[in-house]
Every structure is written in C-alpha cells, then in structure tokens.
Design an enzyme around this catalytic site. Structure first.
Site, PDB file in Angstrom:
ATOM      1  N   SER A 168       0.837  -1.203   0.000  1.00 54.26           N
ATOM      2  CA  SER A 168       0.000   0.000   0.000  1.00 54.26           C
ATOM      3  C   SER A 168       0.881   1.266   0.000  1.00 54.26           C
ATOM      4  CB  SER A 168      -0.924  -0.065   1.225  1.00 54.26           C
ATOM      5  OG  SER A 168      -1.928   0.890   1.161  1.00 54.26           O
ATOM      6  N   ASP A 335      -9.112  -6.577  -4.162  1.00 51.73           N
ATOM      7  CA  ASP A 335      -8.679  -5.274  -3.650  1.00 51.73           C
ATOM      8  C   ASP A 335      -9.188  -4.190  -4.595  1.00 51.73           C
ATOM      9  OD1 ASP A 335      -7.380  -2.996  -2.770  1.00 51.73           O
ATOM     10  OD2 ASP A 335      -5.376  -3.897  -2.741  1.00 51.73           O
ATOM     11  N   HIS A 368      -8.170  -5.137   0.168  1.00 48.94           N
ATOM     12  CA  HIS A 368      -6.840  -4.549   0.327  1.00 48.94           C
ATOM     13  C   HIS A 368      -6.104  -5.145   1.521  1.00 48.94           C
ATOM     14  CE1 HIS A 368      -3.749  -1.611  -0.259  1.00 48.94           C
ATOM     15  NE2 HIS A 368      -3.951  -1.023   0.895  1.00 48.94           N
TER      16      HIS A 368
END
Lengths: 398, 398
Positions: A168, A335, A368
């Site tokens: 991320s 995600d 995610h």
C-alpha cells in the site's frame, strides 16, 4: 493469527509452521543533521523509532527495509513482552523460515517521520514553541520518508538494501526508493500499491479527513494543547477506511446480515443491530484510542499527493528508466482500492523500461487487507522470491 | 440537464427532445385513518405531499406510481416556478414523449412517510408532545411506505396502477408492492435495486449514521427542539454516500487528479487541494442545508432492514410466486452498491417463479447514480417497455 485478527476468514490458510522472532525491543535514534523536506521546510532534528530482526552479516549486504502503510508502525514482528496478546502487524511474513526469513535477512522496520508511535511527528514537542507540533508539523511527501530512511540505513552501516519492501503506502515508499537511491537497493517488493491514487481514493481520504476536522474537539488541530481529542471524528474516519480496505465478498462471508440484537419480527418495537454495525463501531473506537488524528491527516495527504511519474513528464517508463533493482509486484483480486489494474500499470511501465519484474495476482476475497493476512499462494510466491534474493546475495559474495 | 447536474458526464447523451410537464404544484393530503406500522406502533394520522403529472383517464387505468430513493422527494418532474433553476429529480424520464410519457400516463410522485419535504416525518410536530417528533418518530420499513402509498391510491381512485416504478430504495418499494398488493399493479419497474443489502452496504450506511449521531449538535436527535443542527455530521454522511453512488471510472473521468489550488512544485509550501475535494465538500454542505438528519437515519435504516424474502422462508422464488404483475429490471454495469449481480438475482427468482420479466444491463460509467442520468440505451429500453404498458392498457379497454 486468524483468531486474533478480526479480518481473517476461512480463506486464511497457512502452511507456515515456523518460528517467531520472539521478544523484541524498539530502538530509537535522534538524527541531528537537518532534513530538507519536499515542501521547502527543514526539520532541524528528528527521532526515528525502529526495530530490527535477524543479524546483519559481516558485509552488511542482507538488510531488508520494511516500509509501513497508513496506520502502521515499527512493530512489524515478534512481541514486546511475554503477555503481549498480539504480535507485530506483519508477523505472519517476518520470522525464521517465513517469507522474509530472519535466519537470512537483517530486517529493519521503522515508524515513519510524522507517525505517532515514537518517531517525531505531530504529537512531538515543537522546539520552537515548547508545545506539541500538532497542525504545524510540516506536510510530508513519500520522498521525505525515503530520505529519512536512507539516514537510518547510514546509521546502521547499510550501503545497499537486499530489498526494500512495502504494501500500500509502503509500496509507494519502496518504488520511490528505486528512483531516489537506485544504487542502494537490489530488490523492490511492491504489494497492493499504485503509482498514484484515483479520484475515488482521494475522495475516501478527504471524507475521512472531513470527519476528523469537523469534530469540534479537533480545535483546528490543537486538541493536545487543549487537552481534547476528536475521538468521534477519528472513529468515523477509521470506519470509512476499514470498509474500503475489505471487499464486499469478504464482509458478506464474515458478517452477512447476521443480527447482533433486536428482531425483524413484525410488531417487535426494538432496535435492530447487525453484527457488521457493532464490529465497525468497535474498530472505530479502538483505533481512535490509539492513533493521532493529525498523523492520520498527514499520512492520508501523503497518500493523495504521491504521483510516481509527476516529475518525469508523467511518464512512468521514463521514471523507472532510473531504477537499477529488480521488482516483485503483488496484487489481490478483490482489492478495489489498490486494484490489480494499478499493479499491472506498474508492471507494464517496468517492462517497457527494461527493468526486470515479476508480477503475481493473488486470488483473495479479503480486499486490500489481504496483504496483511495469511494466504498460501501469496506466501509461496513471496517466499520463493525472497529465497532467490538470499541466494543471489550468497553468490555475490563467492 | 448535463450542464446542471454535476454528476453528468460525456457519457450523457440524450435523444429526448421532447417537452417538460411545465409548472407543477405539490398537493397535500391528511390521512386520518390510523396506520398500523410494521414495528408495532400506530400512526394516528399523517400527511403525504405529492405531485401528479398528466391526466387520469376515465377508467383510472393509467396511473403510474413513482417511488423515490434515499434522499428523494415528491418533486420528480417539471418546475415549481418560472425561476426554478432545476427541474424535478427525474425530469429526464418523466414528461410528454419521455419514457414515462405524461401524454399517456397519470404519474403520481410522493414524499414518503418519514421524509422531510412536507410529508409527516421526524421534523413534523408530535401531537403527543407538541414538539418535533425527532428521534421518537416510529422506525419505518419499506412495507409501511407501500401501505401508505396504497392509501394515496385509494384517495386518487386508482384501484390498479399501470406501473409502480422505482430506482434503488424506490425499487424495493416497487417489489414490495408486487407482494403486498399483487392485484393493484400490472407492471413493476425495478431499477438499480436489490432484494436486500450486503454487509458492505450496511457498513457504509452505518458509518454515515455514526457521522451524524457523533456530531455533538445531534443532541440525541433532539436538535430541532434545541435549535441546533448536526450539519457537519450530515455533510460527512452525504460525502460517504456520494462517493459510493459514483463509480471509480466516473470520478476519474470527471476529476482525475486535477488540482483546484496549490502546487506540487518542490519547495512550494502551500496546501494542495484536488478538485474532487472541493466538489465533495460542496456536495456535503449543500445537502446538509436541505435534508433532515433524523430522516437520513430513518431512510438508511429502512434500506438496511429491507429483505424481500425474509418472511417467505428466505426463498425469493416463494416470495415472487405471489406476484401477479410483469417486471422490468434494469441495472448499470459500473454500479457497485447495487451491482448488476443483485438485479440478476431478482430476475432469476422471477423466472423460477414463472413471473414474466425483462432484464436489461446498461453500459454506464456513472455508478449507481446512472439511474437518474441521461443514457441513450437506458432511455430506449425504458421507453419501449412503457409504450407496451400503454398499448396493453388501450387493448384492455377495447
């Protein structure tokens, strides 16, 4: 881990039966050389808190840097005490025999500048005023973190990382490393990340910030001086983030429409509460007791501002032409905030720039958050790649 | 419309060159027969505000009921005055020559019970206390709306609707009509809807409600009595809703990463603001000046609670076995809150229940909001279907 982590599901299957790094203690260093920031301001000195796992080898070639995401920190693996209920946030992937194998690598994990877990940030004292920095803490960009991490590498005597790894926002740091310090890393592992956020992502972050700043206890960011805390706003911000880090199917599998209290019986005049509601409120409340609102704003802004190729004429191929390391890209099918499409864009740009890259798209229903959770295929690919990194390093020494 | 509606995009193309219903005036009726609600409580009397477009024919067979969505109201078409900047919320689809053709149909559009646009709801005076109902207003279910709408049909002398039509929460009302009053409608048009919300949808609604109730000006829902208004909380709630009603691609097309102010120049110490940020704030602020927070809570709860087949042993086929009308189902490809998958589930259940159904999946980048926006294929299918409804009605009379 699945019993402790509320987002783990039936999908979570682990073949890892290997050990933990055990008890760990954070270290701290005050850097007194001024740091020039991208915004133009200068931090005269700053402290970084970090942990290390494994041993640095004699030629200091086995260092691995872990870059954390939005609400992460330095405590990535092991436990701080024998009674710790939970290990570090990436304990499943860092340890002896695990994908980031501490029998082979010297792993460094820090709390980023601007954080609220011990490194200098909005909750620290502003030397100019003697009060908490609060909203006066300089605005940070991903590159500022990379520069401060390079100082930490200098401190540890690590000229070149075997790998810089992040998921991320952490993946953004890893990519920025490959452009800012191309000679200082041999591998770059970018998980569930993107070259820049979409308008939808910015919109979610903006809504989260609005939830915080519109809480009357925010007091224009000076809540600490006034002995207040915009807890409710931060809880709502976290709830927004939390939903979007999970997937529709993941939430459906875990909660469905199960009730926590009340009844749909006709005529039953009681309030109906779904399990998902109390779960979300719990997540929001817990987070708002452990995280700093100004830090949340600073971190989400850094996410929004990141744009890998901005200064390369918006051409990611031109940007990555500067990279000298090899890349592993990983994305997860469900995600939707950092969709596989974003990772494929990175992969395509790297290929066109003739940079060696491997890309794996992992089947997962966990959204995610999958990058933090057990997943057999993810582990397998991650482990295989890191074993190659370790072997290359041995071959180099021969 | 596309210049006035901020969510319309390049996709918006209309072949409709037909007229408007022109100036319209809302009507209001006080129903004095007590209404038994699903929660067990009884509303002794209540007022419904509604508008009508077109003329009711002599055998009262051409009535069309429009059911509104979360933040909708009775003003669906035309203008209230010559200086009105905007027409009603579905003006593109209701009018002479439009899909819901007011040359053929007598269209009825109301503000639902519990609303804040004139019908009895939390902002109305509670006769028992002489103060606004506020949080004491009874919790409503979709079926309560359907029952109150049936009373409105009685008032207008409409024994059977030619069609009951609704998008999103409005589609839930239309479906409930087909089960509660199977003989009172000939067609049911369900657009961008679902038989029940997913955990993710409930989670977004819960976060929106938390934003409202955690605003200190909410005062446990008694803000009107105390001359306060939880504007900030409602604005954040609307921002959450707004993002999720649009699609990732739609936002990207409209805003991308365009800046409204500031600069990414290195060393430029100014706050950067993206266009999407100011747009969202504007949407939140505008909404919070025109909508009642308790009503928003009530409406989102009704959405969460709706579960078409709950009392039919969770079997939608068993539920729809009671329907006597024909169905048109429409869904939009980029709608991720009421995804095409949800409409296909309804279609499948109807088919298995041997109920005549047509299903159209419309290509659109506009997300859930697509049901309100111009779209050539959507218009074409909607128009063709409604023309058949009108023709059938003429044949029935012959």
């Amino acid at each position: 881990m699945s019993t402790e982590n509320p987002t783990a599901s039936r999908e979570a299957q682990s073949t890892v039966t290997t050990g933990s790094v055990g008890l760990v203690a954070p270290k701290s260093h005050r850097f007194s050389e001024p740091l020039q920031l991208a915004c133009g301001r200068i931090l005269q000195d700053y402290t970084l808190v970090y942990e290390t796992y494994g041993e640095l080898n004699s030629d200091k070639s086995n260092g691995v840097l872990i870059c954390h995401a939005l609400s992460g920190h330095h405590h990535a693996a092991g436990r701080h005490g024998p009674d710790d209920k939970r290990p570090g946030w990436w304990d499943h992937y860092i340890g002896p025999g695990k994908p980031i194998d501490t029998d082979k690598f010297f792993v460094v994990s820090l709390n980023n500048l601007g954080g609220c877990h011990g490194s200098t940030g909005p909750v620290s004292t502003n030397p100019a005023s003697g009060k908490p920095w609060g909203p006066d803490f300089p605005s940070l960009r991903v590159r500022d973190w990379v520069h401060s991490q390079a100082r930490l590498a200098d401190l540890l005597g690590i000229e070149q990382w075997a790998a810089v790894i992040g998921g991320s926002l952490g993946g953004m740091q890893a990519m920025r490393w490959s452009l800012e310090y191309p000679e200082r890393l041999r591998h770059c592992v970018v998980i569930a990340s993107a070259m820049k956020l979409s308008a939808q992502n910015i919109a979610f972050n903006e809504t989260a910030r609005q939830a915080i700043t519109s809480d009357p206890d925010f007091c224009e960011g000076r809540y600490l001086e006034l002995n207040k805390l915009p807890r409710r706003g931060l809880a709502v911000a976290r709830m927004i983030g939390h939903i979007t880090y999970l997937s529709d199917h993941g939430l459906a599998n875990k909660f469905g429409r199960e009730l926590r209290s009340g009844s749909f019986q006709q005529g039953a005049d009681e309030e109906v509460e779904f399990q998902i509601q109390s779960y979300l409120r719990y997540q929001g409340d817990t987070f708002s007791n452990s995280f700093d609102p100004n830090t949340y704003i600073l971190m989400t802004r850094a996410l929004d501002y990141f744009d890998l190729a901005r200064e390369y004429g918006d051409d990611p191929v031109a940007a990555f032409a500067n990279a000298r390391c090899r890349f592993l890209l990983i994305a997860f099918t469900s995600d939707w905030r950092f969709a596989p499409e974003r990772s494929r864009e990175i992969t395509d740009a790297l290929m066109h720039a003739n940079v060696p890259v491997s890309y794996a798209e992992i089947e997962s229903a966990m959204g995610h958050d999958a990058f933090l959770l057990p997943n057999e295929r993810y582990e397998g690919i991650f482990r295989t790649y890191m074993q190659r990194v370790a072997v290359e390093q041995l071959e180099d020494r021969d």
